[in-house]
Design a protein around this motif. Structure first.
Motif, PDB file in Angstrom:
ATOM      1  N   GLN A 147       0.838  -1.206   0.000  1.00  0.00           N
ATOM      2  CA  GLN A 147       0.000   0.000   0.000  1.00  0.00           C
ATOM      3  C   GLN A 147       0.869   1.249   0.000  1.00  0.00           C
ATOM      4  N   ASN A 148       1.939   1.226   0.770  1.00  0.00           N
ATOM      5  CA  ASN A 148       2.887   2.337   0.786  1.00  0.00           C
ATOM      6  C   ASN A 148       3.505   2.525  -0.602  1.00  0.00           C
ATOM      7  N   LEU A 149       3.944   1.439  -1.199  1.00  0.00           N
ATOM      8  CA  LEU A 149       4.548   1.511  -2.537  1.00  0.00           C
ATOM      9  C   LEU A 149       3.537   1.991  -3.569  1.00  0.00           C
ATOM     10  N   SER A 150       2.280   1.645  -3.381  1.00  0.00           N
ATOM     11  CA  SER A 150       1.221   2.100  -4.280  1.00  0.00           C
ATOM     12  C   SER A 150       0.995   3.610  -4.134  1.00  0.00           C
ATOM     13  N   ARG A 151       0.908   4.073  -2.898  1.00  0.00           N
ATOM     14  CA  ARG A 151       0.707   5.509  -2.651  1.00  0.00           C
ATOM     15  C   ARG A 151       1.836   6.356  -3.234  1.00  0.00           C
ATOM     16  N   ASN A 152       3.009   5.769  -3.320  1.00  0.00           N
ATOM     17  CA  ASN A 152       4.171   6.520  -3.780  1.00  0.00           C
ATOM     18  C   ASN A 152       4.595   6.201  -5.210  1.00  0.00           C
ATOM     19  N   GLY A 153       3.722   5.552  -5.972  1.00  0.00           N
ATOM     20  CA  GLY A 153       3.923   5.393  -7.407  1.00  0.00           C
ATOM     21  C   GLY A 153       4.835   4.287  -7.877  1.00  0.00           C
ATOM     22  N   PHE A 154       5.185   3.357  -6.999  1.00  0.00           N
ATOM     23  CA  PHE A 154       6.027   2.237  -7.424  1.00  0.00           C
ATOM     24  C   PHE A 154       5.203   1.094  -8.005  1.00  0.00           C
ATOM     25  N   VAL A 155       3.987   0.926  -7.486  1.00  0.00           N
ATOM     26  CA  VAL A 155       3.092  -0.124  -7.969  1.00  0.00           C
ATOM     27  C   VAL A 155       1.687   0.448  -8.132  1.00  0.00           C
ATOM     28  N   TYR A 156       0.904  -0.230  -8.962  1.00  0.00           N
ATOM     29  CA  TYR A 156      -0.517   0.075  -9.072  1.00  0.00           C
ATOM     30  C   TYR A 156      -1.269  -0.978  -8.282  1.00  0.00           C
ATOM     31  N   SER A 157      -2.343  -0.537  -7.660  1.00  0.00           N
ATOM     32  CA  SER A 157      -3.190  -1.434  -6.879  1.00  0.00           C
ATOM     33  C   SER A 157      -4.541  -1.562  -7.569  1.00  0.00           C
ATOM     34  N   ILE A 213      13.607   3.546  -3.572  1.00  0.00           N
ATOM     35  CA  ILE A 213      12.910   2.546  -2.767  1.00  0.00           C
ATOM     36  C   ILE A 213      13.281   2.732  -1.300  1.00  0.00           C
ATOM     37  N   PHE A 214      14.578   2.853  -1.044  1.00  0.00           N
ATOM     38  CA  PHE A 214      15.040   3.024   0.330  1.00  0.00           C
ATOM     39  C   PHE A 214      14.405   4.252   0.980  1.00  0.00           C
ATOM     40  N   LYS A 215      14.469   5.377   0.304  1.00  0.00           N
ATOM     41  CA  LYS A 215      13.923   6.608   0.880  1.00  0.00           C
ATOM     42  C   LYS A 215      12.422   6.498   1.114  1.00  0.00           C
ATOM     43  N   ASN A 216      11.727   5.816   0.215  1.00  0.00           N
ATOM     44  CA  ASN A 216      10.290   5.639   0.377  1.00  0.00           C
ATOM     45  C   ASN A 216       9.965   4.762   1.589  1.00  0.00           C
ATOM     46  N   ILE A 217      10.613   3.640   1.686  1.00  0.00           N
ATOM     47  CA  ILE A 217      10.300   2.692   2.750  1.00  0.00           C
ATOM     48  C   ILE A 217      10.806   3.171   4.109  1.00  0.00           C
ATOM     49  N   GLU A 218      12.025   3.639   4.147  1.00  0.00           N
ATOM     50  CA  GLU A 218      12.606   4.055   5.425  1.00  0.00           C
ATOM     51  C   GLU A 218      12.082   5.414   5.882  1.00  0.00           C
ATOM     52  N   ASP A 219      11.648   6.232   4.944  1.00  0.00           N
ATOM     53  CA  ASP A 219      11.068   7.536   5.252  1.00  0.00           C
ATOM     54  C   ASP A 219      11.977   8.387   6.137  1.00  0.00           C
ATOM     55  N   PHE A 273      -1.521  -6.319  -7.296  1.00  0.00           N
ATOM     56  CA  PHE A 273      -0.525  -5.269  -7.517  1.00  0.00           C
ATOM     57  C   PHE A 273       0.300  -5.584  -8.756  1.00  0.00           C
ATOM     58  N   VAL A 274       0.708  -4.519  -9.426  1.00  0.00           N
ATOM     59  CA  VAL A 274       1.564  -4.632 -10.601  1.00  0.00           C
ATOM     60  C   VAL A 274       2.533  -3.457 -10.578  1.00  0.00           C
ATOM     61  N   LEU A 275       3.734  -3.661 -11.095  1.00  0.00           N
ATOM     62  CA  LEU A 275       4.703  -2.560 -11.124  1.00  0.00           C
ATOM     63  C   LEU A 275       4.146  -1.380 -11.913  1.00  0.00           C
ATOM     64  N   ALA A 276       4.389  -0.193 -11.421  1.00  0.00           N
ATOM     65  CA  ALA A 276       3.926   1.019 -12.092  1.00  0.00           C
ATOM     66  C   ALA A 276       4.959   1.546 -13.079  1.00  0.00           C
ATOM     67  N   LYS A 277       6.184   1.055 -12.962  1.00  0.00           N
ATOM     68  CA  LYS A 277       7.267   1.519 -13.829  1.00  0.00           C
ATOM     69  C   LYS A 277       8.084   0.330 -14.297  1.00  0.00           C
ATOM     70  N   ASN A 278       8.851   0.564 -15.318  1.00  0.00           N
ATOM     71  CA  ASN A 278       9.813  -0.424 -15.778  1.00  0.00           C
ATOM     72  C   ASN A 278      10.854  -0.605 -14.669  1.00  0.00           C
ATOM     73  N   PRO A 279      11.284  -1.845 -14.387  1.00  0.00           N
ATOM     74  CA  PRO A 279      12.294  -2.060 -13.347  1.00  0.00           C
ATOM     75  C   PRO A 279      13.572  -1.237 -13.537  1.00  0.00           C
ATOM     76  N   LYS A 280      13.888  -0.885 -14.778  1.00  0.00           N
ATOM     77  CA  LYS A 280      15.070  -0.050 -15.035  1.00  0.00           C
ATOM     78  C   LYS A 280      14.889   1.384 -14.553  1.00  0.00           C
ATOM     79  N   GLU A 281      13.650   1.767 -14.289  1.00  0.00           N
ATOM     80  CA  GLU A 281      13.362   3.134 -13.840  1.00  0.00           C
ATOM     81  C   GLU A 281      13.189   3.248 -12.326  1.00  0.00           C
ATOM     82  N   ILE A 282      13.248   2.122 -11.630  1.00  0.00           N
ATOM     83  CA  ILE A 282      13.040   2.123 -10.182  1.00  0.00           C
ATOM     84  C   ILE A 282      14.404   2.020  -9.501  1.00  0.00           C
TER      85      ILE A 282
END
Length: 134
Positions: A45-55, A77-83, A63-72
């Motif tokens: 849900q956190n990753l979805s809110r921040n544009g990494f995945v679609y819900s 990811i670290f900054k999003n999760i660790e906040d 859930f599905v990736l919102a971007k190409n893995p080369k763009e993530i």
């Protein structure tokens, strides 16, 4: 510690999602990655809110990736999760902003600032695609 369990789990979940073109439900991701389902659901849900995945909701939801893995980027990811701004040590990037009001006498802050910068450069070089096995 650089990566908490949350970051490691988020990376594992994103890598798992990269294997699919369609939405994958939390139960399936949990089973394939051995990540506890409630913990995984919050991370996604956190990753979805921040544009990494679609819900997607519903019977075929998930859930599905919102971007190409080369763009993530790993840094994103670290900054999003660790906040948090610091990557390794709970130390301010500036002596003037020291949380303990000891910046003017701290001998370690310049070292930690340099280490933070170097680690950020490394994490910014890697993307999710670098961790996906073909």
């Amino acid at each position: 510690m650089l990566f908490t369990k949350s970051t490691a789990y988020a990376l594992q979940a994103l890598i798992e999602l990269s294997k699919y073109d369609k939405p994958i439900d939390v139960t399936t991701i949990s089973e394939k990655t051995a990540i506890p389902k409630p913990f995984l659901a919050k991370l996604l849900q956190n990753l979805s809110r921040n544009g990494f995945v679609y819900s997607f909701k519903g019977i075929n939801g998930g859930f599905v990736l919102a971007k190409n893995p080369k763009e993530i980027k790993l840094l994103d990811i670290f900054k999003n999760i660790e906040d948090k701004d610091t990557l390794v040590f709970y130390c301010s990037k500036s002596k003037d902003d020291c949380t303990r009001n000891r910046g003017s006498i701290c001998e370690l802050q310049p070292f930690f600032e340099k280490m933070e910068d170097e680690i950020a450069i490394i994490l910014d070089k890697y993307t999710l695609a670098d961790f996906i096995r073909n």
